[in-house]
Design an enzyme around this catalytic site. Sequence first.
Site, mmCIF file in Angstrom:
data_model
loop_
_atom_site.group_PDB
_atom_site.id
_atom_site.type_symbol
_atom_site.label_atom_id
_atom_site.label_comp_id
_atom_site.label_asym_id
_atom_site.label_seq_id
_atom_site.Cartn_x
_atom_site.Cartn_y
_atom_site.Cartn_z
ATOM 1 N N TRP A 156 1.800 -58.667 35.550
ATOM 2 C CA TRP A 156 0.569 -58.011 35.964
ATOM 3 C C TRP A 156 -0.376 -59.065 36.557
ATOM 4 C CZ3 TRP A 156 -4.168 -57.459 32.507
ATOM 5 C CH2 TRP A 156 -5.136 -56.663 33.124
ATOM 6 N N ASP A 237 2.538 -57.529 25.062
ATOM 7 C CA ASP A 237 1.494 -56.779 25.762
ATOM 8 C C ASP A 237 2.006 -55.342 25.886
ATOM 9 O OD1 ASP A 237 -0.296 -55.593 27.435
ATOM 10 O OD2 ASP A 237 -0.310 -57.186 28.944
ATOM 11 N N LYS A 273 -3.808 -46.034 29.638
ATOM 12 C CA LYS A 273 -2.873 -45.195 30.387
ATOM 13 C C LYS A 273 -2.387 -44.020 29.541
ATOM 14 C CE LYS A 273 -2.856 -49.054 32.851
ATOM 15 N NZ LYS A 273 -3.221 -49.348 34.188
HETATM 16 C C1 LIG Z 1 0.703 -55.148 31.632
HETATM 17 C C2 LIG Z 1 -0.742 -54.803 31.494
HETATM 18 N N1 LIG Z 1 -1.444 -55.351 30.504
HETATM 19 C C3 LIG Z 1 -2.745 -55.088 30.340
HETATM 20 C C4 LIG Z 1 -3.411 -54.235 31.196
HETATM 21 C C5 LIG Z 1 -4.868 -54.033 30.942
HETATM 22 O O1 LIG Z 1 -5.297 -52.761 30.937
HETATM 23 P P1 LIG Z 1 -6.712 -52.313 30.399
HETATM 24 O O2 LIG Z 1 -7.583 -53.487 30.263
HETATM 25 O O3 LIG Z 1 -7.180 -51.339 31.386
HETATM 26 O O4 LIG Z 1 -6.420 -51.667 29.107
HETATM 27 C C6 LIG Z 1 -2.712 -53.646 32.262
HETATM 28 C C7 LIG Z 1 -3.392 -52.777 33.227
HETATM 29 O O5 LIG Z 1 -2.940 -52.406 34.259
HETATM 30 C C8 LIG Z 1 -1.349 -53.934 32.405
HETATM 31 O O6 LIG Z 1 -0.619 -53.401 33.385
#
Ligand SMILES: Cc1ncc(COP(=O)(O)O)c(C=O)c1O
Length: 424
Positions: A156, A237, A273
């Site tokens: 990411w 993660d 999500k």
């Molecule tokens: C692999 C991964 N980790 C962490 C996140 C962080 O998401 P958020 O801060 O919106 O919960 C994302 C968001 O796209 C992600 O794809």
Amino acid sequence: MAMNALSRCSNQLRRLPLTRLRQMSTSPWSFFEMAPLDPIIGLNEQFQKDDYPSKVIVGVGAYRDEKGKPFVLPSVRKAEKILAEGGLDMEYAGIAGEPRFVDLALEFAYGEDSAALKEGRIQGVQALSGTGGLRVFGEMMKKHGSTTLYLPNPSWGNHKNIFTNSGLEVKNYRYYDADNSSLDFEGMVHDIKSMPAGSIVLLHACAHNPTGMDPTLEQWKELSSVIKEQDLVTFFDCAYQGFASGDASKDAAAIRMFVEDGHLISMVQSFSKNFGLYGQRVGALSVVGRDAEEAKKVVSQMKTVIRPMYSNPPRHGARLVTTILEDPQLTAEFREECKGMADRINTMRGALKDSLESAGSTRDWSHITDQIGMFAYSGLSNEQVLEMRAKHHVYCTGDGRISMAGVTSDNVDYIANAIHDVAK
Ligand SMILES: Cc1ncc(COP(=O)(O)O)c(C=O)c1O
């Protein structure tokens, strides 16, 4: 101004370069340059400025319904109503957030039957969604002597910045074989075996972003033993629990396997999500210790990072998740809705592949249906992505990642024709 304050001030000014001193005489901000747009969020800004009528955005990973509109889960709407009628106060949460939310979040990921959870060896805090939890982890590990964190290549887009800004050195391990659009498992194992003991290895728990390629259960088992031999710190993660298979418990299989195998992991969870709570910033950061005492010590250190950073997290989103997960009926409804999102994405994978073939493409697009989760890692080059943006006003990220959640029956043919045109 008192004399010593005056001389302190002129000493500081004397240390500034002359050009900066001149600029400061007009404005303290005059030497600030415009920062580049964020490669993912910045796409939205570009898209908003585009007035082409058939423009399409499949960039940011946010679920859209069949009409291409943002979607609020009906179970979340029900939880909102319950909360609104509850007359709750608006007091501060503790530094670690809502304790009941944290308990339920941990059960959601580690499993209600987890022995380690029952023994109190898993403890956690509420986090500012996934991003906030990642940053707190990075800061805490740096403070406790860690130097290096390994990310899959690719990963990411925000991971590298988060951990570099935490003061860690970020390195990569092989993950994706672009030539064959598949997982480079051999390369991954080889690279993990070369990591120095004590390094942190970040693993995407499921629905790897951006490739949509996860290890199989057998491969996870092998990774578990290789990582144990290497004596690494395993950090999961978990941002898409429920989005990979449509079943949140199934998507937690790797995490649960590692804990059962005796790994003392740490994990960040995002509820952006799976619960569709993007802007509410709901997440959790947890740790598995040898015993409850050890896990509690780590949590106390997480709190020392959080307090000077943002003091305590917002409550509303965490209360929504708590309301759902505390109620078996609402939980069942949530699970159905989450499966509905995953199913719609999978249907669109098939539709996009079919449309590409109908458009006349002779390339092999089977990776689109082989991949899982929110994204299709299309294999388009950066040049092709830019051409598609300029010619067809279809916006995906520079690495060719297409958010399948933004594909609908109405726009799938348009997207397929645009891809075929630039990939011919
Ligand atoms: C692999 C991964 N980790 C962490 C996140 C962080 O998401 P958020 O801060 O919106 O919960 C994302 C968001 O796209 C992600 O794809």
